[in-house]
Design a protein around this motif. Sequence first.
Motif, PDB file in Angstrom:
ATOM      1  N   GLY A 191       0.783  -1.241   0.000  1.00 58.32           N
ATOM      2  CA  GLY A 191       0.000   0.000   0.000  1.00 58.32           C
ATOM      3  C   GLY A 191       0.805   1.276   0.000  1.00 58.32           C
ATOM      4  N   ARG A 192       2.116   1.170   0.015  1.00 59.44           N
ATOM      5  CA  ARG A 192       2.981   2.361   0.071  1.00 59.44           C
ATOM      6  C   ARG A 192       3.707   2.518  -1.268  1.00 59.44           C
ATOM      7  NH1 ARG A 192       3.700   6.982   2.957  1.00 59.44           N
ATOM      8  NH2 ARG A 192       5.733   7.784   2.484  1.00 59.44           N
ATOM      9  N   PHE A 193       3.532   3.667  -1.905  1.00 55.90           N
ATOM     10  CA  PHE A 193       4.171   3.940  -3.199  1.00 55.90           C
ATOM     11  C   PHE A 193       5.472   4.706  -2.990  1.00 55.90           C
ATOM     12  CE2 PHE A 193       5.234   6.612  -6.749  1.00 55.90           C
ATOM     13  CZ  PHE A 193       4.993   5.826  -7.860  1.00 55.90           C
ATOM     14  N   ARG A 194       6.484   4.379  -3.756  1.00 52.55           N
ATOM     15  CA  ARG A 194       7.692   5.214  -3.767  1.00 52.55           C
ATOM     16  C   ARG A 194       8.465   5.028  -5.062  1.00 52.55           C
ATOM     17  NH1 ARG A 194      13.041   3.567  -2.201  1.00 52.55           N
ATOM     18  NH2 ARG A 194      13.113   1.314  -2.129  1.00 52.55           N
ATOM     19  N   LEU A 195       9.153   6.094  -5.484  1.00 49.69           N
ATOM     20  CA  LEU A 195      10.090   5.991  -6.601  1.00 49.69           C
ATOM     21  C   LEU A 195      11.360   5.352  -6.057  1.00 49.69           C
ATOM     22  CD1 LEU A 195       9.680   9.543  -8.238  1.00 49.69           C
ATOM     23  CD2 LEU A 195       8.666   7.398  -9.009  1.00 49.69           C
ATOM     24  N   THR A 196      11.892   4.361  -6.750  1.00 50.43           N
ATOM     25  CA  THR A 196      13.099   3.699  -6.235  1.00 50.43           C
ATOM     26  C   THR A 196      14.375   4.275  -6.838  1.00 50.43           C
ATOM     27  OG1 THR A 196      12.924   1.955  -7.905  1.00 50.43           O
ATOM     28  CG2 THR A 196      11.884   1.543  -5.773  1.00 50.43           C
ATOM     29  N   ILE A 197      14.290   4.833  -8.043  1.00 49.99           N
ATOM     30  CA  ILE A 197      15.432   5.529  -8.650  1.00 49.99           C
ATOM     31  C   ILE A 197      14.910   6.877  -9.139  1.00 49.99           C
ATOM     32  CG2 ILE A 197      17.159   5.536 -10.511  1.00 49.99           C
ATOM     33  CD1 ILE A 197      17.753   3.158  -8.833  1.00 49.99           C
ATOM     34  N   LYS A 198      15.520   7.960  -8.666  1.00 49.16           N
ATOM     35  CA  LYS A 198      15.079   9.287  -9.104  1.00 49.16           C
ATOM     36  C   LYS A 198      16.225   9.977  -9.824  1.00 49.16           C
ATOM     37  CE  LYS A 198      12.772   9.881  -4.791  1.00 49.16           C
ATOM     38  NZ  LYS A 198      12.467  10.708  -3.646  1.00 49.16           N
ATOM     39  N   PRO A 199      16.102  10.223 -11.139  1.00 52.86           N
ATOM     40  CA  PRO A 199      17.171  10.954 -11.832  1.00 52.86           C
ATOM     41  C   PRO A 199      17.326  12.349 -11.214  1.00 52.86           C
ATOM     42  CG  PRO A 199      15.419  10.246 -13.349  1.00 52.86           C
ATOM     43  CD  PRO A 199      14.963   9.897 -11.981  1.00 52.86           C
TER      44      PRO A 199
ATOM     45  N   GLU B 260       6.114  12.388  -9.050  1.00 56.46           N
ATOM     46  CA  GLU B 260       6.724  13.081  -7.904  1.00 56.46           C
ATOM     47  C   GLU B 260       5.713  13.268  -6.783  1.00 56.46           C
ATOM     48  OE1 GLU B 260       8.728  16.591  -9.618  1.00 56.46           O
ATOM     49  OE2 GLU B 260      10.572  15.517  -9.084  1.00 56.46           O
ATOM     50  N   GLU B 261       4.490  13.603  -7.154  1.00 60.13           N
ATOM     51  CA  GLU B 261       3.458  13.796  -6.142  1.00 60.13           C
ATOM     52  C   GLU B 261       3.158  12.467  -5.435  1.00 60.13           C
ATOM     53  OE1 GLU B 261       2.362  16.506  -5.034  1.00 60.13           O
ATOM     54  OE2 GLU B 261       0.659  15.826  -3.817  1.00 60.13           O
ATOM     55  N   MET B 262       3.097  11.399  -6.217  1.00 60.37           N
ATOM     56  CA  MET B 262       2.818  10.082  -5.629  1.00 60.37           C
ATOM     57  C   MET B 262       3.945   9.681  -4.683  1.00 60.37           C
ATOM     58  SD  MET B 262       0.824   7.801  -8.446  1.00 60.37           S
ATOM     59  CE  MET B 262       1.973   7.708  -9.777  1.00 60.37           C
ATOM     60  N   ASP B 263       5.171  10.004  -5.078  1.00 56.35           N
ATOM     61  CA  ASP B 263       6.324   9.685  -4.230  1.00 56.35           C
ATOM     62  C   ASP B 263       6.243  10.471  -2.923  1.00 56.35           C
ATOM     63  OD1 ASP B 263       8.932   8.392  -3.895  1.00 56.35           O
ATOM     64  OD2 ASP B 263       9.749  10.421  -4.056  1.00 56.35           O
ATOM     65  N   LYS B 264       5.768  11.716  -3.049  1.00 57.07           N
ATOM     66  CA  LYS B 264       5.683  12.595  -1.863  1.00 57.07           C
ATOM     67  C   LYS B 264       4.629  12.086  -0.873  1.00 57.07           C
ATOM     68  CE  LYS B 264       4.600  17.275  -1.468  1.00 57.07           C
ATOM     69  NZ  LYS B 264       4.294  18.447  -2.272  1.00 57.07           N
ATOM     70  N   VAL B 265       3.469  11.728  -1.396  1.00 60.48           N
ATOM     71  CA  VAL B 265       2.377  11.323  -0.489  1.00 60.48           C
ATOM     72  C   VAL B 265       2.375   9.817  -0.207  1.00 60.48           C
ATOM     73  CG1 VAL B 265       0.929  13.263  -1.181  1.00 60.48           C
ATOM     74  CG2 VAL B 265       0.663  11.076  -2.354  1.00 60.48           C
ATOM     75  N   GLY B 266       3.166   9.058  -0.977  1.00 59.70           N
ATOM     76  CA  GLY B 266       3.244   7.619  -0.731  1.00 59.70           C
ATOM     77  C   GLY B 266       2.020   6.845  -1.181  1.00 59.70           C
ATOM     78  N   LYS B 267       1.233   7.439  -2.069  1.00 61.31           N
ATOM     79  CA  LYS B 267       0.025   6.758  -2.562  1.00 61.31           C
ATOM     80  C   LYS B 267      -0.051   6.870  -4.077  1.00 61.31           C
ATOM     81  CE  LYS B 267      -2.906   7.663   1.456  1.00 61.31           C
ATOM     82  NZ  LYS B 267      -2.574   6.380   2.033  1.00 61.31           N
ATOM     83  N   ILE B 268      -0.861   5.991  -4.670  1.00 55.22           N
ATOM     84  CA  ILE B 268      -1.086   6.079  -6.115  1.00 55.22           C
ATOM     85  C   ILE B 268      -2.245   7.013  -6.365  1.00 55.22           C
ATOM     86  CG2 ILE B 268      -1.883   4.797  -8.134  1.00 55.22           C
ATOM     87  CD1 ILE B 268      -0.191   2.456  -7.173  1.00 55.22           C
ATOM     88  N   ILE B 269      -2.017   8.009  -7.230  1.00 55.72           N
ATOM     89  CA  ILE B 269      -3.046   8.993  -7.555  1.00 55.72           C
ATOM     90  C   ILE B 269      -3.440   8.783  -9.017  1.00 55.72           C
ATOM     91  CG2 ILE B 269      -3.606  11.443  -7.685  1.00 55.72           C
ATOM     92  CD1 ILE B 269      -1.085  11.896  -5.932  1.00 55.72           C
ATOM     93  N   LEU B 270      -4.711   8.585  -9.251  1.00 57.77           N
ATOM     94  CA  LEU B 270      -5.208   8.427 -10.624  1.00 57.77           C
ATOM     95  C   LEU B 270      -6.282   9.472 -10.864  1.00 57.77           C
ATOM     96  CD1 LEU B 270      -5.536   4.539 -10.768  1.00 57.77           C
ATOM     97  CD2 LEU B 270      -3.861   5.911 -11.990  1.00 57.77           C
TER      98      LEU B 270
END
Length: 323
Positions: free
Chosen positions: A262-270, A309-319
Amino acid sequence: MAEKEAQLFRTIKELPPVDYYTSGRRTCAGCGPALGYRMVARAAGPKTILIGPTGCMYVANAHQFLTSPYAVPWYHAQLGGGGSAGLGTAAGLRALMTKGKRKMEDINIVVYGGDGGFADIGLAGLSCALTYDYPRLLFVLYDNEAYMNTGVQASSTTPWGAYTTFTPWGKIKRIGNDRLKKNVALIAAAHPGIRYVATANVAYPLDLMNKVRKALNAGGPSLIHLLVPCPKGWFFDSKYTIMIGRLATETGMWVLWEYDHGRFRLTIKPAKRKPVKEYLALQGRFANLADEDIEYIQRIVDEEWKYWEEMDKVGKIILPWAR
Ligand code: SF4
Protein backbone atom coordinates in the motif's frame (compact mmCIF):
# COMPACT_ATOMS: atom_id res chain seq x y z
CA MET A 1 4.47 -22.89 7.96
CA ALA A 2 6.40 -19.75 8.81
CA GLU A 3 7.83 -18.10 5.70
CA LYS A 4 11.58 -17.51 5.64
CA GLU A 5 12.38 -14.11 4.14
CA ALA A 6 15.16 -13.85 1.55
CA GLN A 7 17.65 -11.09 2.39
CA LEU A 8 18.01 -7.95 0.27
CA PHE A 9 21.31 -7.05 -1.41
CA ARG A 10 23.15 -3.87 -0.37
CA THR A 11 25.81 -4.04 -3.10
CA ILE A 12 26.53 -6.02 -6.26
CA LYS A 13 29.28 -7.84 -4.32
CA GLU A 14 26.60 -9.50 -2.18
CA LEU A 15 24.90 -11.19 -5.13
CA PRO A 16 24.99 -15.00 -4.98
CA PRO A 17 27.64 -16.48 -7.32
CA VAL A 18 25.37 -19.12 -8.88
CA ASP A 19 23.27 -18.67 -12.02
CA TYR A 20 20.09 -20.65 -12.64
CA TYR A 21 19.64 -19.28 -16.16
CA THR A 22 22.89 -20.16 -17.89
CA SER A 23 24.25 -21.24 -21.28
CA GLY A 24 22.30 -23.26 -23.85
CA ARG A 25 20.06 -20.52 -25.18
CA ARG A 26 19.77 -18.99 -28.64
CA THR A 27 18.84 -15.39 -27.91
CA CYS A 28 20.25 -12.48 -29.98
CA ALA A 29 23.45 -10.77 -28.82
CA GLY A 30 22.61 -8.02 -26.35
CA CYS A 31 19.16 -9.47 -25.60
CA GLY A 32 17.62 -7.49 -22.71
CA PRO A 33 15.06 -10.18 -21.80
CA ALA A 34 17.83 -12.81 -21.47
CA LEU A 35 19.83 -10.54 -19.15
CA GLY A 36 16.67 -9.96 -17.13
CA TYR A 37 15.98 -13.69 -16.90
CA ARG A 38 19.45 -14.29 -15.55
CA MET A 39 19.06 -11.62 -12.85
CA VAL A 40 15.56 -12.69 -11.85
CA ALA A 41 16.56 -16.36 -11.59
CA ARG A 42 19.66 -15.53 -9.60
CA ALA A 43 17.73 -13.37 -7.12
CA ALA A 44 15.02 -16.04 -6.73
CA GLY A 45 17.56 -18.80 -6.03
CA PRO A 46 17.58 -22.60 -6.27
CA LYS A 47 14.17 -23.35 -4.75
CA THR A 48 12.34 -21.92 -7.72
CA ILE A 49 10.07 -23.20 -10.47
CA LEU A 50 10.22 -21.10 -13.64
CA ILE A 51 7.28 -20.98 -16.04
CA GLY A 52 7.64 -19.56 -19.55
CA PRO A 53 4.59 -18.54 -21.57
CA THR A 54 5.22 -18.48 -25.32
CA GLY A 55 7.35 -15.53 -26.41
CA CYS A 56 10.98 -14.78 -27.21
CA MET A 57 12.07 -16.22 -23.88
CA TYR A 58 10.34 -19.50 -24.70
CA VAL A 59 11.23 -19.75 -28.38
CA ALA A 60 14.89 -18.74 -28.01
CA ASN A 61 15.45 -20.73 -24.83
CA ALA A 62 13.79 -24.05 -25.09
CA HIS A 63 12.40 -25.69 -28.12
CA GLN A 64 15.28 -26.40 -30.47
CA PHE A 65 18.27 -28.75 -30.41
CA LEU A 66 17.26 -30.08 -26.99
CA THR A 67 19.35 -27.48 -25.18
CA SER A 68 18.10 -25.50 -22.22
CA PRO A 69 19.59 -22.72 -20.07
CA TYR A 70 17.58 -23.59 -16.94
CA ALA A 71 19.29 -25.00 -13.85
CA VAL A 72 16.00 -25.12 -11.92
CA PRO A 73 12.69 -26.77 -12.95
CA TRP A 74 11.04 -24.97 -15.88
CA TYR A 75 8.02 -25.57 -18.03
CA HIS A 76 6.34 -23.93 -20.97
CA ALA A 77 2.85 -22.44 -20.75
CA GLN A 78 0.58 -21.44 -23.60
CA LEU A 79 0.95 -17.75 -24.59
CA GLY A 80 -2.17 -16.57 -22.78
CA GLY A 81 -1.85 -19.07 -19.95
CA GLY A 82 0.89 -17.64 -17.74
CA GLY A 83 -1.53 -16.47 -15.04
CA SER A 84 -3.41 -19.73 -14.77
CA ALA A 85 -0.22 -21.82 -15.00
CA GLY A 86 1.33 -19.92 -12.07
CA LEU A 87 -1.88 -20.09 -10.07
CA GLY A 88 -2.38 -23.79 -10.76
CA THR A 89 1.19 -24.65 -9.83
CA ALA A 90 0.88 -22.74 -6.55
CA ALA A 91 -2.44 -24.41 -5.78
CA GLY A 92 -1.05 -27.85 -6.61
CA LEU A 93 1.98 -27.40 -4.37
CA ARG A 94 -0.21 -26.17 -1.52
CA ALA A 95 -2.54 -29.16 -1.88
CA LEU A 96 0.34 -31.65 -1.90
CA MET A 97 1.94 -30.07 1.17
CA THR A 98 -1.36 -29.77 3.06
CA LYS A 99 -2.14 -33.43 2.41
CA GLY A 100 1.34 -34.44 3.55
CA LYS A 101 2.28 -35.78 0.13
CA ARG A 102 5.39 -33.64 0.02
CA LYS A 103 7.28 -31.87 2.76
CA MET A 104 6.40 -28.34 3.76
CA GLU A 105 8.90 -25.90 2.28
CA ASP A 106 9.04 -22.46 0.64
CA ILE A 107 9.09 -22.81 -3.14
CA ASN A 108 9.14 -19.80 -5.45
CA ILE A 109 7.06 -19.81 -8.62
CA VAL A 110 8.23 -17.24 -11.15
CA VAL A 111 6.30 -16.80 -14.39
CA TYR A 112 8.44 -14.89 -16.91
CA GLY A 113 6.11 -13.65 -19.65
CA GLY A 114 6.34 -10.98 -22.31
CA ASP A 115 4.06 -8.10 -23.17
CA GLY A 116 2.08 -10.42 -25.45
CA GLY A 117 1.74 -12.87 -22.58
CA PHE A 118 0.79 -10.45 -19.82
CA ALA A 119 -0.23 -7.07 -21.28
CA ASP A 120 -2.34 -8.45 -24.15
CA ILE A 121 -3.38 -12.09 -24.55
CA GLY A 122 -2.83 -13.25 -20.98
CA LEU A 123 -3.94 -10.16 -19.07
CA ALA A 124 -7.18 -11.77 -17.85
CA GLY A 125 -5.40 -14.80 -16.38
CA LEU A 126 -2.79 -12.58 -14.77
CA SER A 127 -5.50 -10.42 -13.23
CA CYS A 128 -7.27 -13.48 -11.87
CA ALA A 129 -4.07 -14.85 -10.31
CA LEU A 130 -3.38 -11.52 -8.59
CA THR A 131 -6.63 -11.79 -6.62
CA TYR A 132 -5.57 -15.00 -4.79
CA ASP A 133 -3.41 -15.33 -1.69
CA TYR A 134 -0.63 -17.67 -2.80
CA PRO A 135 2.74 -16.51 -1.45
CA ARG A 136 5.97 -16.71 -3.47
CA LEU A 137 4.08 -16.41 -6.75
CA LEU A 138 5.78 -13.77 -8.89
CA PHE A 139 4.80 -12.67 -12.39
CA VAL A 140 7.55 -10.87 -14.29
CA LEU A 141 6.37 -9.04 -17.38
CA TYR A 142 9.50 -8.69 -19.50
CA ASP A 143 8.51 -5.81 -21.76
CA ASN A 144 10.38 -5.51 -25.06
CA GLU A 145 7.43 -3.49 -26.34
CA ALA A 146 6.34 -5.72 -29.26
CA TYR A 147 5.91 -9.33 -30.40
CA MET A 148 9.54 -9.86 -31.32
CA ASN A 149 9.84 -13.58 -32.01
CA THR A 150 7.07 -13.50 -34.61
CA GLY A 151 8.50 -10.51 -36.48
CA VAL A 152 8.12 -7.31 -34.40
CA GLN A 153 4.35 -6.76 -34.35
CA ALA A 154 2.93 -4.01 -32.10
CA SER A 155 1.53 -4.86 -28.68
CA SER A 156 -0.40 -2.68 -26.24
CA THR A 157 2.90 -1.70 -24.58
CA THR A 158 4.54 -0.48 -27.80
CA PRO A 159 5.34 3.21 -27.24
CA TRP A 160 3.75 5.98 -29.23
CA GLY A 161 5.61 6.72 -32.46
CA ALA A 162 7.48 3.40 -32.71
CA TYR A 163 7.81 1.50 -35.97
CA THR A 164 6.65 -2.12 -35.96
CA THR A 165 5.57 -4.34 -38.82
CA PHE A 166 1.96 -3.72 -37.72
CA THR A 167 2.55 0.05 -37.47
CA PRO A 168 4.76 0.97 -40.42
CA TRP A 169 5.32 4.52 -41.49
CA GLY A 170 5.25 5.83 -45.03
CA LYS A 171 4.46 8.82 -47.22
CA ILE A 172 0.87 9.15 -46.04
CA LYS A 173 1.33 8.29 -42.35
CA ARG A 174 4.47 9.64 -40.71
CA ILE A 175 3.83 8.18 -37.25
CA GLY A 176 4.27 4.47 -36.62
CA ASN A 177 2.29 3.32 -33.58
CA ASP A 178 -0.29 5.97 -32.63
CA ARG A 179 -1.51 4.34 -29.40
CA LEU A 180 -0.05 5.29 -26.03
CA LYS A 181 1.69 2.59 -23.97
CA LYS A 182 -0.43 0.59 -21.54
CA ASN A 183 0.73 0.73 -17.91
CA VAL A 184 0.32 -2.85 -16.69
CA ALA A 185 1.97 -2.20 -13.32
CA LEU A 186 -0.66 0.40 -12.44
CA ILE A 187 -3.38 -2.05 -13.53
CA ALA A 188 -1.85 -4.68 -11.22
CA ALA A 189 -1.69 -2.17 -8.37
CA ALA A 190 -5.45 -1.63 -8.72
CA HIS A 191 -6.14 -5.20 -7.55
CA PRO A 192 -7.58 -5.20 -4.03
CA GLY A 193 -5.21 -6.76 -1.53
CA ILE A 194 -2.20 -6.80 -3.85
CA ARG A 195 0.92 -6.73 -1.68
CA TYR A 196 3.72 -5.90 -4.08
CA VAL A 197 3.94 -4.36 -7.55
CA ALA A 198 6.99 -2.71 -9.11
CA THR A 199 8.53 -1.54 -12.33
CA ALA A 200 12.14 -2.46 -13.05
CA ASN A 201 14.79 -1.99 -15.70
CA VAL A 202 17.45 -4.47 -16.72
CA ALA A 203 19.99 -1.63 -16.67
CA TYR A 204 19.55 -1.35 -12.87
CA PRO A 205 20.40 -4.88 -11.68
CA LEU A 206 20.49 -4.25 -7.93
CA ASP A 207 17.13 -2.46 -8.01
CA LEU A 208 15.66 -5.33 -10.07
CA MET A 209 17.05 -8.14 -7.95
CA ASN A 210 15.96 -6.56 -4.68
CA LYS A 211 12.49 -6.11 -6.13
CA VAL A 212 12.43 -9.83 -6.97
CA ARG A 213 13.31 -10.63 -3.36
CA LYS A 214 10.71 -8.19 -1.99
CA ALA A 215 8.05 -9.60 -4.31
CA LEU A 216 8.78 -13.17 -3.21
CA ASN A 217 8.78 -12.11 0.44
CA ALA A 218 5.52 -10.14 0.10
CA GLY A 219 3.16 -12.92 1.21
CA GLY A 220 0.94 -12.96 -1.87
CA PRO A 221 1.03 -12.85 -5.66
CA SER A 222 3.09 -9.99 -7.08
CA LEU A 223 4.04 -8.41 -10.39
CA ILE A 224 7.23 -6.79 -11.68
CA HIS A 225 6.95 -4.94 -14.99
CA LEU A 226 10.50 -5.11 -16.36
CA LEU A 227 11.74 -2.97 -19.26
CA VAL A 228 14.12 -4.97 -21.46
CA PRO A 229 15.65 -3.34 -24.56
CA CYS A 230 15.61 -5.57 -27.66
CA PRO A 231 18.28 -4.82 -30.30
CA LYS A 232 16.35 -6.59 -33.05
CA GLY A 233 12.97 -4.90 -32.60
CA TRP A 234 14.22 -1.50 -31.42
CA PHE A 235 16.85 -1.32 -34.17
CA PHE A 236 20.04 -0.57 -32.29
CA ASP A 237 23.51 -2.09 -32.04
CA SER A 238 23.62 -4.86 -29.42
CA LYS A 239 26.39 -3.12 -27.48
CA TYR A 240 23.91 -0.37 -26.46
CA THR A 241 21.40 -2.50 -24.51
CA ILE A 242 22.37 -1.22 -21.07
CA MET A 243 22.98 2.37 -22.23
CA ILE A 244 19.51 2.52 -23.77
CA GLY A 245 17.96 0.96 -20.68
CA ARG A 246 19.62 3.58 -18.51
CA LEU A 247 18.48 6.39 -20.79
CA ALA A 248 14.89 5.15 -20.52
CA THR A 249 14.94 5.91 -16.81
CA GLU A 250 17.22 8.95 -16.96
CA THR A 251 14.82 10.64 -19.41
CA GLY A 252 11.66 9.67 -17.49
CA MET A 253 10.42 7.42 -20.31
CA TRP A 254 10.50 4.44 -17.90
CA VAL A 255 9.89 5.34 -14.27
CA LEU A 256 11.14 3.00 -11.54
CA TRP A 257 8.74 2.61 -8.64
CA GLU A 258 7.31 0.11 -6.20
CA TYR A 259 4.00 -0.30 -4.42
CA ASP A 260 4.81 -2.23 -1.29
CA HIS A 261 1.89 -3.15 0.99
CA GLY A 262 0.00 0.00 0.00
CA ARG A 263 2.98 2.36 0.07
CA PHE A 264 4.17 3.94 -3.20
CA ARG A 265 7.69 5.21 -3.77
CA LEU A 266 10.09 5.99 -6.60
CA THR A 267 13.10 3.70 -6.24
CA ILE A 268 15.43 5.53 -8.65
CA LYS A 269 15.08 9.29 -9.10
CA PRO A 270 17.17 10.95 -11.83
CA ALA A 271 18.81 14.05 -10.33
CA LYS A 272 17.99 15.94 -13.51
CA ARG A 273 15.98 14.30 -16.25
CA LYS A 274 17.65 14.16 -19.66
CA PRO A 275 15.67 15.15 -22.79
CA VAL A 276 13.70 12.22 -24.27
CA LYS A 277 15.44 12.89 -27.57
CA GLU A 278 18.60 11.27 -26.18
CA TYR A 279 16.69 8.01 -25.68
CA LEU A 280 14.73 8.13 -28.93
CA ALA A 281 17.65 9.09 -31.18
CA LEU A 282 19.55 5.85 -30.50
CA GLN A 283 16.74 3.63 -31.76
CA GLY A 284 15.84 3.04 -35.40
CA ARG A 285 12.18 2.41 -34.53
CA PHE A 286 11.83 6.14 -33.81
CA ALA A 287 13.85 7.31 -36.83
CA ASN A 288 10.87 8.81 -38.59
CA LEU A 289 9.81 11.13 -35.76
CA ALA A 290 9.85 14.85 -36.57
CA ASP A 291 10.80 17.49 -34.00
CA GLU A 292 7.13 18.12 -33.21
CA ASP A 293 6.61 14.41 -32.45
CA ILE A 294 9.54 14.37 -30.06
CA GLU A 295 8.16 17.51 -28.40
CA TYR A 296 4.81 15.74 -27.99
CA ILE A 297 6.50 12.81 -26.22
CA GLN A 298 8.49 15.22 -24.05
CA ARG A 299 5.27 17.02 -23.03
CA ILE A 300 3.66 13.74 -21.97
CA VAL A 301 6.70 12.70 -19.95
CA ASP A 302 6.89 16.13 -18.27
CA GLU A 303 3.20 16.06 -17.44
CA GLU A 304 3.31 12.54 -16.02
CA TRP A 305 6.46 13.27 -14.05
CA LYS A 306 4.48 15.73 -11.90
CA TYR A 307 2.23 12.83 -10.91
CA TRP A 308 5.11 10.49 -10.18
CA GLU A 309 6.72 13.08 -7.90
CA GLU A 310 3.46 13.80 -6.14
CA MET A 311 2.82 10.08 -5.63
CA ASP A 312 6.32 9.68 -4.23
CA LYS A 313 5.68 12.59 -1.86
CA VAL A 314 2.38 11.32 -0.49
CA GLY A 315 3.24 7.62 -0.73
CA LYS A 316 0.02 6.76 -2.56
CA ILE A 317 -1.09 6.08 -6.11
CA ILE A 318 -3.05 8.99 -7.55
CA LEU A 319 -5.21 8.43 -10.62
CA PRO A 320 -6.10 9.31 -13.30
CA TRP A 321 -3.40 10.49 -15.69
CA ALA A 322 -3.80 13.89 -17.31
CA ARG A 323 -3.26 13.83 -21.06
FE1 SF4 B 1 15.96 -10.99 -27.33
FE2 SF4 B 1 14.79 -9.24 -28.99
FE3 SF4 B 1 16.31 -11.20 -29.95
FE4 SF4 B 1 13.94 -11.74 -28.85
S1 SF4 B 1 14.29 -10.56 -30.73
S2 SF4 B 1 15.84 -12.90 -28.51
S3 SF4 B 1 13.85 -10.24 -27.19
S4 SF4 B 1 16.99 -9.47 -28.65
